[in-house]
Design a protein around this motif. Structure first.
Motif, PDB file in Angstrom:
ATOM      1  N   GLY B 223       0.780  -1.226   0.000  1.00  0.00           N
ATOM      2  CA  GLY B 223       0.000   0.000   0.000  1.00  0.00           C
ATOM      3  C   GLY B 223       0.814   1.280   0.000  1.00  0.00           C
ATOM      4  N   THR B 225       2.919   4.416  -1.014  1.00  0.00           N
ATOM      5  CA  THR B 225       2.905   5.155  -2.270  1.00  0.00           C
ATOM      6  C   THR B 225       4.095   6.096  -2.424  1.00  0.00           C
ATOM      7  OG1 THR B 225       0.517   5.196  -2.011  1.00  0.00           O
ATOM      8  CG2 THR B 225       1.439   6.499  -3.786  1.00  0.00           C
ATOM      9  N   ILE B 229       7.204   5.990  -5.179  1.00  0.00           N
ATOM     10  CA  ILE B 229       7.245   6.865  -6.366  1.00  0.00           C
ATOM     11  C   ILE B 229       8.589   7.553  -6.494  1.00  0.00           C
ATOM     12  CG2 ILE B 229       6.397   9.024  -7.332  1.00  0.00           C
ATOM     13  CD1 ILE B 229       3.786   8.536  -6.494  1.00  0.00           C
ATOM     14  N   THR B 250       0.119   1.450  -6.602  1.00  0.00           N
ATOM     15  CA  THR B 250      -0.097   2.713  -5.883  1.00  0.00           C
ATOM     16  C   THR B 250       0.470   3.885  -6.675  1.00  0.00           C
ATOM     17  OG1 THR B 250       1.930   2.256  -4.677  1.00  0.00           O
ATOM     18  CG2 THR B 250      -0.123   1.750  -3.554  1.00  0.00           C
ATOM     19  N   ILE B 253      -1.615   5.197  -9.639  1.00  0.00           N
ATOM     20  CA  ILE B 253      -2.709   6.112  -9.299  1.00  0.00           C
ATOM     21  C   ILE B 253      -2.168   7.495  -8.956  1.00  0.00           C
ATOM     22  CG2 ILE B 253      -4.634   6.519  -7.725  1.00  0.00           C
ATOM     23  CD1 ILE B 253      -4.604   3.462  -7.186  1.00  0.00           C
ATOM     24  N   ALA B 254      -1.164   7.538  -8.080  1.00  0.00           N
ATOM     25  CA  ALA B 254      -0.689   8.831  -7.583  1.00  0.00           C
ATOM     26  C   ALA B 254      -0.038   9.655  -8.687  1.00  0.00           C
ATOM     27  CB  ALA B 254       0.295   8.614  -6.435  1.00  0.00           C
ATOM     28  N   GLY B 273      -7.315   1.251  -8.367  1.00  0.00           N
ATOM     29  CA  GLY B 273      -7.609   1.359  -6.936  1.00  0.00           C
ATOM     30  C   GLY B 273      -8.445   0.195  -6.437  1.00  0.00           C
ATOM     31  N   LEU B 276      -6.154  -2.716  -5.976  1.00  0.00           N
ATOM     32  CA  LEU B 276      -5.340  -2.472  -4.784  1.00  0.00           C
ATOM     33  C   LEU B 276      -6.149  -2.683  -3.505  1.00  0.00           C
ATOM     34  CD1 LEU B 276      -2.515  -1.439  -4.065  1.00  0.00           C
ATOM     35  CD2 LEU B 276      -3.416   0.873  -4.172  1.00  0.00           C
TER      36      LEU B 276
END
Lengths: 280, 298
Positions: B223, B225, B229, B250, B253-254, B273, B276
């Motif tokens: 989970g 993020t 990244i 994750t 999406i971000a 999402g 996830l």
């Protein structure tokens, strides 16, 4: 190899692992503070950022953090503490508490970016008339959902730690259940509940992923909770990844780390003092 | 009379507060499902899950590389974090002298408190350059040039390994301390050394709890993020090696949600999402089942 030698080797490895854990923390903290603290000055803390954060300070993100943390806790604390009271004082273990506990565990396991997606769909888009779209309020609603598990668990534990005699004494004097809870049990559990609230503040201050989709990320100084803003954590991410101003990123990181660790230390100190008082 | 109404009213209000966690979980599931379903319908569930191409501008949405990416970084994180965390937990529960304990325990608490963006910044400016140097010098000849940037599965896995340490250490230590003293006394009385007792008696007895700790740490790693990244490189391509850049569910999406317009693209991100969310619920249930088995057996 004799058993004694095997034990010696194994214990050496265990000592090594524990030392490595401490070393990792020291390296990370030391590195962030050594790189970041030289950037931190009075101007850095009190000047607004310019050129997308490439120069200037972090004042607007400090104000944004304060607004956002206050709003999140005002939304979440009454609900979380209320749920804790119900679980500790009003119900016995059964299917309802199992359901609630499952909900709390599940909520605690949801990744923060999924909270972000949810917050965007519900608070930013669907509730736009209330929250004004991307805003401190939308971010705070989202963060409030995220800290509920911490708040509920810590308040329930704090309430359960209050000796049963307190309740019996109060009820025997003719007080109702609600009066007992409000006048006797809650005051006795207050330090423990406060610790939970402070831990939640620490968590909310460091949160980033969910805010990326709900807070708006504006660099301007927020004037109300209906305006978009950024917190220090979000500022750090945006400045490091999108602007590439690493000096400012380290400065922000140093302030952020000191804030979060300060908040956590406060919580630890409170817990310890509370425990001492209970044990006395 | 008024007092009775007030009593009843306060109880109902508290009851509703207690339900809030369940309500929010249901709301989260519902909202992301509603937003994500059109993407499953358009692309087809299997094509979405197993498609190798993610090209939002062409309307091609396959998240297989991201699923593999999430699994890859989580595997590295567990491979590094579990031995280290478990060893530290055994140290704390069994052999630490009080002075060492007073140093290690706060260190673990502080590690748990550091925000994930700060881990990301550390990984990006310290670990990534080290891995880059490694990839360019020692392994330079054997590595494809595109794998020499340092942003990699390895970098993300290492950062995550550090981030899951507190979860593993705290739960494993609790579980070890919760074992009945008689186990230990019996083993020592039979002439076993302290280490034999730990390895052959305590650890097997504590296994379900330790497995639960590992599963929870896994959920945390899947989970995470921001830290990922900042160090993973984020190319939506199937990772080839430890040094490949990688994109996780994750990060997908971000990275794209802030600029994705409404319609197919953001629906595909919501569908990511959903995957996830489903994944973490499964992991969470698994942890619950493992720890419940412990209760039944104990």
């Amino acid at each position: 190899m004799s058993q004694q030698q095997a034990q010696k080797l194994a214990f050496t490895l265990l000592w090594g692992a524990a030392s490595l854990t401490v070393l990792i923390l020291t390296v990370i903290l030391g590195y962030i503070l050594v790189q970041g603290l030289p950037q931190v000055s009075w101007e850095f803390l009190t000047k607004e950022p310019t050129e997308m954060g490439r120069s200037g300070g972090i004042f607007s993100s400090i104000v944004g953090t304060l607004y956002f943390v206050a709003a999140s806790l005002i939304l979440a604390a009454p609900l979380g503490i209320g749920a804790g009271i119900y679980l500790a004082e009003y119900t016995h273990d059964g299917w309802f508490t199992s359901l609630v506990r499952f909900g709390i565990d599940a909520l605690a396991a949801v990744p923060s970016i999924v909270f972000g997606l949810f917050g965007y769909a519900l608070f930013v888009v669907a509730l736009k008339p209330v929250t004004h779209g991307w805003s401190i309020l939308s971010g705070a609603f989202t963060a409030a959902c995220m800290v509920l598990p911490t708040l509920i668990r810590t308040s329930e534990e704090a309430l359960r730690a209050v000796p049963q005699e307190y309740r019996e004494g109060s009820l025997a004097l003719g007080a109702t259940r609600w009066q007992t809870v409000v006048r006797v049990v809650l005051p006795a559990a207050a330090p423990g509940i406060l610790t939970g609230v402070i831990l939640s503040i620490g968590r909310v201050v460091g949160e980033t992923a969910a805010l990326l989709l709900t807070l708006g990320g504006s660099l301007r100084l927020p004037r109300s909770i209906f305006e978009p803003a950024r917190t220090m954590a979000l500022h750090l991410y945006l400045v490091a990844m999108e602007v590439g101003a690493m000096d400012k990123a380290f400065g922000t990181a140093a302030v952020l780390v000191i804030t979060v660790l300060g908040v956590n230390l406060l919580a630890t100190w409170l817990t310890r003092r509370h425990l001492m008082r209970l044990l006395r | 009379m008024r007092r009775a109404v007030f009593e009843r009213g306060s109880e109902v209000a508290l009851f509703l507060a207690a339900l809030i966690a369940v309500v929010i979980i249901v709301l989260i599931g519902t909202f992301i499902l509603i937003e994500g379903l059109p993407a499953f319908e358009r692309t087809g569930l299997l094509n979405f899950l197993l498609g190798h191409e993610w090209r939002p501008l062409q309307g091609v949405f396959g998240i297989f590389p991201m699923i593999v990416g999430s699994i890859a970084v989580t595997a590295v994180a567990l491979a590094v974090g579990v031995p280290l965390g478990l060893a530290t937990a055994i140290f704390l529960a069994e052999i630490a002298p009080p002075r060492a304990e007073r140093l290690v325990r706060p260190a673990v608490e502080l590690l748990a408190g550091i925000p994930s963006v700060v881990y990301g910044l550390f990984g990006m400016t310290m670990l990534v350059p080290i891995i880059r140097a490694l990839a360019q010098t020692w392994l330079g000849a054997s590595l494809d040039p595109q794998f020499r940037a340092g942003y990699s599965v390895l970098a993300a896995g290492l950062v995550l390994a550090i981030m899951i340490l507190p979860t593993i250490i705290n739960i494993a230590e609790d579980v070890l301390r919760a074992q009945p003293l008689e186990y230990k006394e019996g083993s020592l009385a039979l002439g076993a050394t302290h280490w034999q007792t730990i390895a052959c008696v305590l650890l097997p007895a504590a296994r379900p709890g330790i497995v639960a700790a590992i599963v929870l740490a896994m959920g945390r790693a899947i989970g995470e993020t921001m830290a990922v990244i900042m160090v993973a490189g984020n190319t939506p391509v199937l990772p080839q090696s430890l040094f490949s850049p990688v994109r996780t569910l994750t990060s997908n999406i971000a990275l794209e949600m802030p600029y994705a317009g409404p319609g197919a693209h953001s629906q595909a991100l919501y569908a990511t999402g959903v995957v996830l969310f489903g994944l973490t619920m499964v992991v969470n249930l698994a942890a619950l089942l493992v720890s419940r088995r412990r209760v039944k057996r104990g």
